[in-house]
Design an enzyme around this catalytic site. Structure first.
Site, PDB file in Angstrom:
ATOM      1  N   GLU A  38      28.399  50.076  13.408  1.00  8.92           N
ATOM      2  CA  GLU A  38      28.004  48.269  12.916  1.00  8.92           C
ATOM      3  C   GLU A  38      27.603  48.250  12.040  1.00  8.92           C
ATOM      4  OE1 GLU A  38      25.968  45.658  15.207  1.00  8.92           O
ATOM      5  OE2 GLU A  38      26.292  44.015  13.938  1.00  8.92           O
ATOM      6  N   ARG A 264      21.178  60.224  23.723  1.00 12.16           N
ATOM      7  CA  ARG A 264      20.728  59.351  22.032  1.00 12.16           C
ATOM      8  C   ARG A 264      20.132  61.217  22.116  1.00 12.16           C
ATOM      9  NH1 ARG A 264      20.934  54.756  21.141  1.00 12.16           N
ATOM     10  NH2 ARG A 264      19.891  54.848  19.745  1.00 12.16           N
ATOM     11  N   LYS A 274      16.381  50.539  14.000  1.00  8.65           N
ATOM     12  CA  LYS A 274      16.809  50.050  12.795  1.00  8.65           C
ATOM     13  C   LYS A 274      16.029  49.545  12.401  1.00  8.65           C
ATOM     14  CE  LYS A 274      22.085  50.721  12.533  1.00  8.65           C
ATOM     15  NZ  LYS A 274      23.260  49.972  13.346  1.00  8.65           N
TER      16      LYS A 274
HETATM   17  P1  ATP Z   1      22.820  49.211  17.002  1.00  5.96           P
HETATM   18  O1  ATP Z   1      23.353  49.476  18.203  1.00  5.96           O
HETATM   19  O2  ATP Z   1      21.075  48.403  17.154  1.00  5.96           O
HETATM   20  O3  ATP Z   1      22.864  48.133  16.135  1.00  5.96           O
HETATM   21  P2  ATP Z   1      22.526  52.337  16.687  1.00  5.96           P
HETATM   22  O4  ATP Z   1      21.959  52.425  16.701  1.00  5.96           O
HETATM   23  O5  ATP Z   1      23.438  52.026  18.380  1.00  5.96           O
HETATM   24  O6  ATP Z   1      21.985  50.804  16.451  1.00  5.96           O
HETATM   25  P3  ATP Z   1      25.467  51.622  16.150  1.00  5.96           P
HETATM   26  O7  ATP Z   1      26.414  51.266  14.358  1.00  5.96           O
HETATM   27  O8  ATP Z   1      26.344  50.879  16.661  1.00  5.96           O
HETATM   28  O9  ATP Z   1      24.039  51.771  15.981  1.00  5.96           O
HETATM   29  O10 ATP Z   1      26.073  53.330  16.513  1.00  5.96           O
HETATM   30  C1  ATP Z   1      26.890  53.889  15.825  1.00  5.96           C
HETATM   31  C2  ATP Z   1      27.640  55.472  17.126  1.00  5.96           C
HETATM   32  O11 ATP Z   1      26.123  56.316  16.258  1.00  5.96           O
HETATM   33  C3  ATP Z   1      27.076  54.353  18.380  1.00  5.96           C
HETATM   34  O12 ATP Z   1      28.270  55.620  18.746  1.00  5.96           O
HETATM   35  C4  ATP Z   1      25.597  54.645  18.284  1.00  5.96           C
HETATM   36  O13 ATP Z   1      26.073  55.187  19.574  1.00  5.96           O
HETATM   37  C5  ATP Z   1      25.441  56.522  17.825  1.00  5.96           C
HETATM   38  N1  ATP Z   1      24.087  56.413  17.821  1.00  5.96           N
HETATM   39  C6  ATP Z   1      23.147  55.273  17.337  1.00  5.96           C
HETATM   40  N2  ATP Z   1      21.822  56.571  17.584  1.00  5.96           N
HETATM   41  C7  ATP Z   1      21.784  57.411  18.097  1.00  5.96           C
HETATM   42  C8  ATP Z   1      21.350  58.310  18.325  1.00  5.96           C
HETATM   43  N3  ATP Z   1      19.803  57.848  17.887  1.00  5.96           N
HETATM   44  N4  ATP Z   1      21.497  59.979  18.718  1.00  5.96           N
HETATM   45  C9  ATP Z   1      22.876  59.956  18.987  1.00  5.96           C
HETATM   46  N5  ATP Z   1      23.771  58.669  18.374  1.00  5.96           N
HETATM   47  C10 ATP Z   1      23.119  57.400  17.978  1.00  5.96           C
END
Ligand code: ATP
Ligand code: MG
Length: 559
Positions: A38, A264, A274
């Site tokens: 996102e 993760r 974030k």
């Molecule tokens: P949010 O959803 O809170 O805005 P997010 O860190 O999940 O934050 P996204 O932009 O949704 O951000 O993440 C993009 C992709 O990266 C998603 O598929 C998510 O599952 C993956 N991702 C995010 N954080 C991690 C992590 N710590 N380890 C592995 N994959 C991650």
């Protein structure tokens, strides 16, 4: 360098096994994955894990990986983030080719699918407000309660939903919900919200929309539209999987993707949420999203970590389904391993003290040859100057040497790296007892080897630079941002655990050859660690070097 093929194939993991079977059984003829950020912030090292998994699987199986912006919430999304995310994925060495997609490209189709659900009696316009919806939802142990608006007629729902689209109602007054099961043990299935009203322009589609789909309503359908075969996400989406499948079962989607979850990445001594990263930036605790102490990819890049080291780290941590913590020292070790091979060596004195060689002529300068890499003659060498006045590191002198200290004290001898053996004969201190200047003599017969003219062997070897042509630079010594492994563990504000010494800026004396270095070249400053010019702040004549990583893991040995 935008090839997805430059790194070797990744070790086996459960996702590879699944894909292997799907290809063998003919369920899929090729694999299509996606990385779906996102655009509401900068990517961090956790995202690198997801990028390496998704692009890595596509590479290993000869398929493709899309970069998809999951841009369903314009209130938090910005073009700045879109641009930076693209840069970071490219920096990591991956290429989405033609396949740059936006969930928002499908807004019209998603709207039509919402209409489709209304026609089937499977969606309704809700007038309850957010708090009421929450109260009606029930809990993990109690079923929810059906909304009084759940039984609206199809006609009324169509009319209201179209008026929501045309902007007739203010933000927050109505939502569209799926009609599934308010008593489901899975809360995601208790009539989830599909659309909300938001009179906010969108970074990609402008002001075309006054309603926006929720993430859950957009994600799986976008996977289907793009022909994604394996939709790989982190474990927190596991409970959403029945909803993901409900949409695919109930809509005329063109394909049938499947969701798989992995654990993760959690990394010690840092924070990755974030919200917290944003707070650190906004409060000025760090200098920006690209502060070299942050786990953001822009920060890591600016610090001087290499994309190869990050990819190697992601391979080493593997892909599993159980939550675990990875020690940041593993990441640092991957950086060291690469730089040890590739970084030219140089000498830099970080805590300079002048050493005056009293038996060396004042205006003489001798050229000494120094190889750039001890094991790689093909990396060439450089000339360093030996002169009467040199800079040595304050730590290499002790007024009263402790046991086992083989460097300088008055009467002590040491070998200068690539140069002569020197003997310290005197020290000048200020009133506070700080060393101001050292005096000594050199042994003209000792240019090669570690023996004095009379055959004694000298134990210590130190780095140094000529004071005649050294260049002054600001050196930023970065350390971990927090001084506990898990600042995020709760109970106490994570900011209480900030390491006050996470950056120390010092004036240093560098060998002359570094005056013409560029910010792409990472050096090993002998005995000191790996460094490179800060790509933002370093200027010709006003050099700034970042410490990328120390030579050894000082955290596990000293603390
Ligand atoms: P949010 O959803 O809170 O805005 P997010 O860190 O999940 O934050 P996204 O932009 O949704 O951000 O993440 C993009 C992709 O990266 C998603 O598929 C998510 O599952 C993956 N991702 C995010 N954080 C991690 C992590 N710590 N380890 C592995 N994959 C991650
Ligand atoms: Mg997310």
């Amino acid at each position: 360098m935008t090839s997805n093929e430059q790194s070797s194939t990744t070790p086996n993991n459960f996702l590879k096994t699944i894909i292997d079977e799907d290809l063998k059984s003919g369920k899929h003829s090729s694999v299509v994955t996606r990385f779906p950020p996102e655009p509401n912030g900068y990517l961090h090292i956790g995202h690198a894990k997801s990028i390496c998994i998704n692009f890595g699987l596509a590479r290993d199986f000869g398929g493709r990986c899309h970069l998809r912006f999951d841009d369903t919430n314009p209130a938090k999304e910005e073009q700045e983030y879109i641009d930076s995310i693209k840069d970071s994925v490219r920096w990591l060495g991956f290429d989405w080719g033609e396949h740059l997609h936006y969930a928002s490209d499908n807004f019209e189709q998603l709207f039509q699918w919402a209409i489709f659900l209304i026609h089937k009696g499977k969606a309704y316009v809700e007038d309850l407000n957010v708090e009421q919806i929450r109260a009606y939802r029930g809990t993990l142990t109690e079923p929810g309660t059906e909304s009084p608006f759940r039984s609206r007629s199809i006609e009324e729902n169509l009319d209201l939903f179209n008026r929501m689209r045309s902007g007739e109602f203010p933000d927050g007054t109505r939502v569209l919900r799926a009609k599934i099961d308010m008593a489901s043990p899975n809360i995601s299935l208790r009539d989830p919200v599909l659309y909300r009203i938001l009179h906010t322009p969108h970074p990609h589609v402008g002001d075309a929309w006054k309603i926006y789909p929720m993430y859950d309503f957009a994600h799986g359908q976008t996977d289907a539209i793009e022909g994604i075969t394996h939709s790989i996400c982190t474990l927190e989406f596991e409970s959403h999987k029945p909803l993901y499948e409900w949409f695919l079962d109930n809509l005329p989607v063109p394909a049938r993707p499947r969701q798989y979850e992995f654990a993760r990445l959690n990394l010690t001594y840092t924070v990755m949420s974030k919200r917290k990263l944003q707070e650190l930036v906004q409060l000025g605790i760090v200098s920006g999203w690209d502060d070299p102490r942050l786990p953001t990819l822009v920060g890591i890049k600016r610090r001087g970590y290499t994309p190869g080291a990050v990819r190697n780290f992601c391979e080493q941590i593997g892909v599993g389904r159980s939550d675990s913590w990875i020690d940041v020292s593993l990441l640092e070790e991957c950086v060291r391993a690469e730089l040890n091979e590739s970084a030219p060596r140089a000498m830099a004195v970080l805590r300079p003290v002048k050493f005056i060689i009293d038996n060396y002529p004042v205006d003489q300068a001798e050229e000494l040859h120094a190889p750039n890499h001890p094991q790689k003659p093909e990396m060439g060498g450089r000339i360093i100057q030996f002169t009467r006045e040199i800079w040595i590191d304050a730590d290499d002198f002790m007024e009263v040497p402790s046991k086992g200290f083989y460097r300088l004290s008055v009467g002590g001898e040491v070998k200068l790296r690539f140069g002569y053996i020197i003997k310290c004969t005197g020290v000048i201190m200020n009133e506070q007892g700080a060393v101001m200047e050292l005096h000594g003599e050199y042994d003209p017969a000792s240019r090669e080897g570690i023996h004095t003219a009379d055959g004694r062997k000298v134990k210590g070897v130190i780095h140094w630079v000529s004071a005649h042509n050294a260049v002054t630079a600001e050196v930023r010594l970065f350390d971990r941002l927090f001084n506990v492994p898990n600042p995020d563990k709760g109970g106490i504000d994570y900011k209480e655990y900030l390491n006050p010494l996470s950056v120390v800026s010092i004036p240093a004396q560098l060998e002359a050859s570094l005056a013409s270095s560029d910010s792409e070249t990472r050096y090993q400053f002998e005995r000191m660690g790996y460094f490179r010019q800060d790509p933002k702040d370093s200027l010709p004549g006003k050099l700034v070097f970042n410490r990328i990583v120390t030579l050894r893991d000082v955290w596990s040995t000293n603390k």
